[in-house]
Design an enzyme around this catalytic site. Structure first.
Site, PDB file in Angstrom:
ATOM      1  N   ASN A 213      25.767  16.133   2.875  1.00  0.00           N
ATOM      2  CA  ASN A 213      24.954  15.385   3.844  1.00  0.00           C
ATOM      3  C   ASN A 213      25.257  13.906   3.731  1.00  0.00           C
ATOM      4  O   ASN A 213      25.675  13.449   2.669  1.00  0.00           O
ATOM      5  CB  ASN A 213      23.461  15.560   3.521  1.00  0.00           C
ATOM      6  CG  ASN A 213      22.916  16.867   4.015  1.00  0.00           C
ATOM      7  OD1 ASN A 213      23.600  17.619   4.685  1.00  0.00           O
ATOM      8  ND2 ASN A 213      21.672  17.127   3.694  1.00  0.00           N
ATOM      9  N   LYS A 292      41.778  27.804  -3.583  1.00  0.00           N
ATOM     10  CA  LYS A 292      41.838  27.070  -2.316  1.00  0.00           C
ATOM     11  C   LYS A 292      42.185  28.034  -1.169  1.00  0.00           C
ATOM     12  O   LYS A 292      43.128  28.828  -1.280  1.00  0.00           O
ATOM     13  CB  LYS A 292      42.895  25.972  -2.418  1.00  0.00           C
ATOM     14  CG  LYS A 292      42.965  25.119  -1.182  1.00  0.00           C
ATOM     15  CD  LYS A 292      44.030  24.052  -1.304  1.00  0.00           C
ATOM     16  CE  LYS A 292      44.185  23.344   0.021  1.00  0.00           C
ATOM     17  NZ  LYS A 292      45.298  22.397   0.014  1.00  0.00           N
ATOM     18  N   ASP A 311      14.240  25.343  -0.935  1.00  0.00           N
ATOM     19  CA  ASP A 311      13.574  24.071  -0.619  1.00  0.00           C
ATOM     20  C   ASP A 311      12.914  23.583  -1.910  1.00  0.00           C
ATOM     21  O   ASP A 311      11.872  24.100  -2.324  1.00  0.00           O
ATOM     22  CB  ASP A 311      12.549  24.259   0.508  1.00  0.00           C
ATOM     23  CG  ASP A 311      12.033  22.909   1.001  1.00  0.00           C
ATOM     24  OD1 ASP A 311      11.786  22.021   0.151  1.00  0.00           O
ATOM     25  OD2 ASP A 311      11.898  22.737   2.225  1.00  0.00           O
ATOM     26  N   PHE A 332      10.210  13.048   1.654  1.00  0.00           N
ATOM     27  CA  PHE A 332      10.839  12.144   2.618  1.00  0.00           C
ATOM     28  C   PHE A 332      11.272  12.944   3.836  1.00  0.00           C
ATOM     29  O   PHE A 332      11.566  14.134   3.727  1.00  0.00           O
ATOM     30  CB  PHE A 332      12.061  11.462   1.999  1.00  0.00           C
ATOM     31  CG  PHE A 332      11.753  10.097   1.455  1.00  0.00           C
ATOM     32  CD1 PHE A 332      10.961   9.957   0.331  1.00  0.00           C
ATOM     33  CD2 PHE A 332      12.243   8.955   2.084  1.00  0.00           C
ATOM     34  CE1 PHE A 332      10.654   8.701  -0.176  1.00  0.00           C
ATOM     35  CE2 PHE A 332      11.949   7.690   1.584  1.00  0.00           C
ATOM     36  CZ  PHE A 332      11.153   7.562   0.462  1.00  0.00           C
TER      37      PHE A 332
END
Ligand code: C5P
Length: 406
Positions: A213, A292, A311, A332
């Site tokens: 993120n 990979k 969560d 937040f």
């Protein structure tokens, strides 16, 4: 920033090579809004000139108890009465020994002895060779100085001017500046143990790729710093970010959401306040490849499937400690629009007493932000300011709510 606005500091220099750092420290104190009166011992004058210190403090330097500039000839009284603190940096082993015995044969020691002990705190930043620092005499003196009410800062460790390596270096100017700011801060969270999550999480697709993120971690790190300034014992669980650890804060580095959850679960048992600022990835690849993933020439992208991450905040808020009132949880919400409605909805959904909203794209990576606090009583806006300013205001708001709770 002006974290020391209105503060008048007597900066005392004693003999030591770390006097070169005192110049930078003086500058940093002035930059933060303090007025600085420099007082030097004769030995300090061997390492740095009063001219340098005068130029940086914008005031004539004092060094003699017989200074004729004082009409009453009592520099030790006049200078110490004006001060909000006397900061001895560097403090030599010899000067500490002198302080300890209440000796007063030069202006600086005289001033320390003559200061009103309840109104003018004495801050001491030791600086010396590692053997001198480790000597039982010095350690005894440090302990006694603390017992007498002085605030003795830690020493740094590393290469020393003498060529040896070990403990005894004076803290760096920026570190000392932070310590002085901490010293003056209101201790609204004294006795609290604050756990903060910060930064993004990284969810591996294979050993070389992953999803994450947008989050610099700056807001969470600022909250950890502000909580420590306010006297709390702080643990910071940080996702992958390149930020320095705030002084006095215990940091645990993690990578994925599940690592973060594990660290939080282990730490939350000891916490009294939990502030979740981390931008936790909502999903992770269902099965991270061990090797990979290669292009196979077919032009087909690999099919990735995702599973939802735990969560962390909601889990903690539903836990027994939060339910019993022993743990105060703050969430937040980074939104792109409809901040109030989204923050209110998240307050209910997460089951936390306080939710802090901000507009994500306007703050990612920035040094400033604006916050909207939402709780059962209503909303409080904290207008745009630096993240550390906002963190301090948020800490004060949390402390106020904790005060009401008890
Ligand atoms: O649901 P959303 O991600 O918008 O919620 C944001 C709040 O929840 C933040 O406080 C964030 O740190 C916390 N959170 C969490 N674990 C998640 C997702 C969010 O602790 N998996």
């Amino acid at each position: 920033m002006n974290d020391l606005a209105g503060k008048h500091i007597v900066l005392g220099l004693t003999g030591g090579i770390a006097c070169y750092k005192a110049a930078e420290l003086c500058r940093a104190l002035v930059k933060e809004g303090a007025t600085v009166q420099v007082v030097m011992t004769e030995a300090a004058g061997q390492f740095i000139t009063p001219v340098t210190m005068q130029a940086l403090s914008n005031r004539p330097v004092y060094h003699s108890q017989w200074d004729p500039r004082e009409t009453n000839n009592m520099a030790h009284i006049n200078l110490s009465r004006e001060a909000d603190a006397i900061l001895i940096a560097p403090a030599s082993a010899d000067f500490m020994a002198k302080l300890l015995h209440g000796r007063a044969d030069d202006l600086l020691s005289l001033m320390c002895l003559a200061r009103p002990i309840d109104q003018v705190p004495l801050l001491v930043a030791p600086a010396m060779n590692r053997e001198m620092w480790a000597n039982p005499a010095t350690q005894r003196n440090v302990a006694q100085l603390q017992a007498d009410g002085a605030h003795v800062f830690a020493v740094g460790s590393g290469d020393q001017a003498c060529g040896e390596t070990g403990d005894g270096r004076m803290l760096e100017p920026q570190e000392l500046l932070e310590e002085v700011i901490v010293f003056f801060a209101r201790k609204s969270l004294r006795g609290q143990r604050v756990l903060v999550t910060a930064g993004p999480t990284y969810e591996a697709i294979d050993p070389v790729r992953g999803i994450t993120n947008l989050s610099s971690g700056k807001m969470g790190f600022a909250i950890a710093r502000a909580a420590r300034e306010a006297g709390a014992d702080v643990t910071l669980v940080a996702g992958p970010v390149h930020l320095p650890t705030p002084r006095g804060v215990r940091r645990l580095d993690v990578r994925s959401a599940r690592d973060m959850q594990q660290a939080v679960d282990a730490e939350v048992m000891n916490a009294t306040v939990f502030v979740a600022t981390a931008a936790v990835a909502d999903w992770r690849p269902a099965n991270a490849a061990e090797q990979k993933i290669k292009k196979d020439g077919s032009g087909q992208a690999p099919a990735l499937t995702f599973v939802e991450n735990p969560d962390i905040l909601a889990g903690v808020a539903q836990g027994a400690r939060a339910k019993s009132g022993a743990l105060y949880c703050v969430g937040f919400a980074a939104e792109s629009h409809d901040l109030l409605a989204n923050a209110q909805a998240k307050l209910a959904r997460k089951g936390v007493p306080l939710l802090v909203g901000n507009i994500g794209p306007a703050t990612f990576g920035q040094d400033d932000n604006a916050l909207l606090l939402v709780d059962a009583q209503g909303t409080t806006e904290l207008p745009r300011a630096s993240k550390i300013d906002l963190a301090r205001q948020l800490v004060a708001e949390i402390a106020r709510r904790l005060g009401k709770k008890t």
